[in-house]
Design an enzyme around this catalytic site. Sequence first.
Site, PDB file in Angstrom:
ATOM      1  N   CYS A  52       0.828  -1.211   0.000  1.00  0.00           N
ATOM      2  CA  CYS A  52       0.000   0.000   0.000  1.00  0.00           C
ATOM      3  C   CYS A  52       0.864   1.263   0.000  1.00  0.00           C
ATOM      4  O   CYS A  52       1.540   1.549   0.985  1.00  0.00           O
ATOM      5  CB  CYS A  52      -0.917  -0.047   1.232  1.00  0.00           C
ATOM      6  SG  CYS A  52      -1.787   1.487   1.583  1.00  0.00           S
ATOM      7  N   CYS A 106       0.025   3.837   2.689  1.00  0.00           N
ATOM      8  CA  CYS A 106       0.461   3.301   3.984  1.00  0.00           C
ATOM      9  C   CYS A 106       1.940   3.599   4.201  1.00  0.00           C
ATOM     10  O   CYS A 106       2.348   3.990   5.297  1.00  0.00           O
ATOM     11  CB  CYS A 106       0.235   1.792   4.058  1.00  0.00           C
ATOM     12  SG  CYS A 106      -1.481   1.274   3.921  1.00  0.00           S
TER      13      CYS A 106
END
Length: 105
Positions: free
Chosen positions: A29, A32
Amino acid sequence: MEVKITTENFESYKNGELPLVVDLWATWCGPCRMLSPVISELANDYDGKIVVGKCDVEENDEIASDFGVRTIPTLLFFKNGELVDKFVGATTKAVLQEKFDALLK
């Protein structure tokens, strides 16, 4: 300091003496990875006041599922064992500092 949140230790952290912030993330991600240094800084800034945990949703999907998390990064804020706030997406340290400060009130 950040702790690793797993299905096995989640309940003990959630019901611990200090408030808990759980960062739900995954290695693949991009947002993230952008948020990760901010979370690390906040973990250091609030050390001893708030427990900050990282939870890899690939390894611990039950936690994400239990709280209806469908998008990452998602931050879950717990106080006295109860979910009191949730934040989805990447943002600035200042925005998250407000959330952390609110958790201490």
